[in-house]
Design a protein around this motif. Structure first.
Motif, short mmCIF file in Angstrom:
data_model
loop_
_atom_site.label_atom_id
_atom_site.label_comp_id
_atom_site.label_asym_id
_atom_site.label_seq_id
_atom_site.Cartn_x
_atom_site.Cartn_y
_atom_site.Cartn_z
N UNK B 81 -11.98 13.22 -15.83
CA UNK B 81 -11.44 12.80 -14.53
C UNK B 81 -10.37 13.77 -14.04
N UNK B 82 -9.65 14.39 -15.01
CA UNK B 82 -8.54 15.24 -14.60
C UNK B 82 -9.03 16.42 -13.78
N UNK B 85 -8.39 16.23 -10.05
CA UNK B 85 -7.05 16.25 -9.46
C UNK B 85 -6.65 17.69 -9.13
N UNK B 90 -0.97 17.75 -7.69
CA UNK B 90 -0.34 17.34 -8.94
C UNK B 90 1.16 17.63 -8.95
N UNK B 94 1.92 11.45 -8.13
CA UNK B 94 0.67 10.69 -8.04
C UNK B 94 0.34 10.21 -6.63
N UNK B 97 -2.25 12.48 -4.47
CA UNK B 97 -3.70 12.61 -4.71
C UNK B 97 -4.51 11.94 -3.60
N UNK B 98 -5.58 12.61 -3.20
CA UNK B 98 -6.53 12.01 -2.27
C UNK B 98 -7.89 12.03 -2.94
N UNK B 99 -8.44 10.86 -3.18
CA UNK B 99 -9.74 10.71 -3.84
C UNK B 99 -10.84 11.38 -3.02
N UNK B 102 -13.41 9.12 -1.45
CA UNK B 102 -12.88 8.43 -0.28
C UNK B 102 -12.84 9.31 0.95
N UNK B 103 -12.63 10.62 0.74
CA UNK B 103 -12.63 11.52 1.90
C UNK B 103 -14.03 11.61 2.51
N UNK B 156 -11.04 2.59 -11.61
CA UNK B 156 -11.27 1.51 -10.66
C UNK B 156 -12.30 1.97 -9.64
N UNK B 158 -13.73 3.37 -6.46
CA UNK B 158 -13.06 4.32 -5.57
C UNK B 158 -13.78 4.43 -4.24
N UNK B 159 -13.41 5.47 -3.49
CA UNK B 159 -14.09 5.78 -2.23
C UNK B 159 -14.01 4.61 -1.25
N UNK B 160 -12.90 3.87 -1.30
CA UNK B 160 -12.68 2.73 -0.41
C UNK B 160 -13.74 1.65 -0.58
N UNK B 294 -4.49 10.23 6.87
CA UNK B 294 -4.52 10.17 5.40
C UNK B 294 -4.27 11.52 4.74
#
Lengths: 301, 301, 301
Positions: B81-82, B85, B90, B94, B97-99, B102-103, B156, B158-160, B294
């Protein structure tokens, strides 16, 4: 309030019959395929204002003659869309327009009694949005064609249907229906959850709706119904606030006659006799929400 | 806007073909099972920005090659996962960060054209959340495996997707899918309502989506579609305010060319020819909502 | 927190057994048809407060003995509804009442662990609203009778069910159930989406729920589960704000042990070993929402 005589209201587009505590409102513009005209708009708003305040009325059945070519074939488009815009509002600018379908939606939605819609024919546009979505329970003929043609005619879904449909059956189905401009059957999975019951023939729809209406008129509490509708549609968007609000509802209703009768009837294993009336109760407490005034105020006298 | 040449945008992870008013965006990372890489992320955001502003585009079909081993096998996890980021964020902490999923979700969600998703293969994680949920209409192969593995991988949804899935199909199904980390078939009752149509073979999905896309591109109003999407997703959380808003929508659209053509075509029993363009219309009126920025603003220069 | 001994809590209306990371809470008022009594109310609130804080507990199964005549036959009405109003609150006035069902709903709803409800018998009123709706996943016996009798007894739906039911399965089904005061089967289309699984016999319900509970306890992240529940129920009502929030969730979780283990296990094609504990993590960040205090403050000392 005094008891209005529904035969003396000058209705021309609908007929209203009081059958005990059930008011039956029947669209009677069969020759015009029950299209949504100015008269139909006015009659429905007037009738629902009476139903809301008439203590005798506990349940409304909204239906059409089963021999009509349609339950409601949509907006009356003989003058195009512009025919729907009132001259006085036009002078004030585009913010002054009030959608006629939405006014009927609000009249049905704000009525504190139960409405069962008995859709015994095809329905198009406003015949779905204004005449069905704000009702509490929907019965339908399985052969009905139900059309959401807005984007195919250059307009948007009206009658507050962009509020109601996503909440009633979810945003996924609502977007599919609105954006494809679909005509679908009541048995389509896209409509799952919208109709309480689907009937094989047109003729079965109204009697079934009337039977449920009589059951509910006889065995439910008018005040409990009004509070239930308020909690579901006008409750807080937060679970803790809902707990505070429904605690108060339980406390207010629980100390009144209908709840005592409900508990007694339950223990004695008999049907209850509910007698609390809306006009005697709830006045100081309801509405707990702010009802936005949707009338247009003229900018100039 | 001038008409972009989609073959000159330097896309590497997708291919875009304009077929009349339909833009077809095809994921083309078959060798990597169409995993969600930085290139895919960048290409989709760029493409959707163009689709939104290109007046020629009325409907988008988002799909993968039907011979690919998956529609999208999820995040590219070669660095864990890292790897997702970005170093510059970074440094900021925290909240910076923008997922990436979600973008992409926002790029599709904010596009004012219809997107039909043609899911012709398996989909995992972000391949469901970012690539399907923000689309307007979803077509799927019945044999696809659809996985929501988040809680089984320690992250969790993600991406709204925690915004979209409960609204699309209800909180009950959404919680079941998210909290069990389930892999399900499109025919599972847990997904009821999410897909417009399910097809027995992978090969049928795209042609069916393209056929609907061409119908909608031909017969719907670009402006009415944009307003409809806005009303459903960006409308008020109150029925009276919705009535005020959709009244204005009906008034604005009803006086424009597409609605006049829609009414004429209806009376003449022919298909309409809609010509209103987004870039010419709606500018002063839409968006009526506030779009939250955002982007991350650096704390220091 | 130290590890509580569930056999020493003085529970009388429920029994709690810890089976590895699964807590099984069994209603044990079979003789009284598991009606919702003061003792049941108190035991459930106490148990859920412990489940929330006990790091050992990852999943709760809430059930009844399958030989009991009902999963929960509703409120204990031996004193009518007035028996539910506490004397001290009565002195303060109607705003001081706190619905007992709602207090249990909040205890289950606020617990950050997964609850699987195993409904292996009939359920009435509060036995549906407080004991099922706030749970995350619902299993049910197909022969169970499920009743929503509120309007037929003179009261309104309680236990925050007017918040939960419309969100879980949509306003259309929720209104049908609440306003008809219906008793329905789990297979009724009116309940579609509410239950994760329906079983032909009562005896199958609990073992199936326990099997899923053990799978989830073993293979999901305690912190990811808590964040997921928060995102779904306590997320913003706006997609951009959701993107900002879940970006932070992904960043916080993605840098923690469970996500690293999740990615490793995925690459090594083995089941993960999640070890992050709620008490060690998330404290500064969760809850990101404001939890309204629902305790009544006495007007006078």
């Amino acid at each position: 309030m005094s008891s209005p005589d529904y035969s003396q209201q000058g209705f021309t587009a609908i007929r209203v019959d009081l059958d005990g505590a059930v008011a039956v409102a029947t669209l009677c513009r069969a020759k015009e395929r029950n299209t949504f005209s100015a008269a139909l708009h006015g009659d429905l708003i007037k009738a629902y204002d009476l139903f809301d305040r008439d203590d005798r009325v506990r349940v409304v059945v909204l239906t059409a003659e089963p021999t009509a070519p349609a339950f409601c074939a949509g907006a009356e488009l003989s003058d195009g869309w512009l025919g729907m815009f009132l001259p006085e509002a036009e002078k004030e600018g585009e913010h002054a327009h009030r959608d006629g379908g939405g006014q009927v939606t609000l009249a049905i939605f704000r009525c504190r009694k139960i409405t069962i819609c008995a859709v015994n024919g095809h329905a198009v546009g406003v015949g779905v949005t204004a005449l069905q979505l704000p009702c509490d329970i929907r019965f339908v003929w399985g052969g009905a064609k139900l059309a959401f043609p807005f984007v195919r005619r250059g307009i948007a879904p009206e009658a507050a249907s962009s509020y109601l449909l996503p909440r009633l059956i979810g945003h996924s189905r609502a977007l599919s229906l609105f954006l494809t401009g679909a005509t679908v059957s009541p048995n389509s999975p896209l409509l799952a959850g919208l109709y309480h019951s689907v009937f094989p023939t047109r003729e079965e729809v109204f009697p079934a709706a009337l039977a449920l209406a009589k059951d509910l008129a006889q065995n439910t509490s008018q005040t409990a119904v009004a509070v239930t509708k308020g909690l579901v549609w006008r409750g807080p968007d937060n679970i803790e606030e809902t707990h505070l609000l429904d605690s108060r509802a339980i406390r207010v209703l629980g100390a009144a006659g209908d709840a005592a009768e409900g508990a007694r009837a339950f223990k004695e294993r008999r049907l209850p006799k509910m007698t609390d009336k809306l006009s005697d109760h709830l006045t100081p407490w309801m509405p707990w929400w702010r009802e936005i005034d949707v009338n247009h105020r003229k900018a100039k006298l």
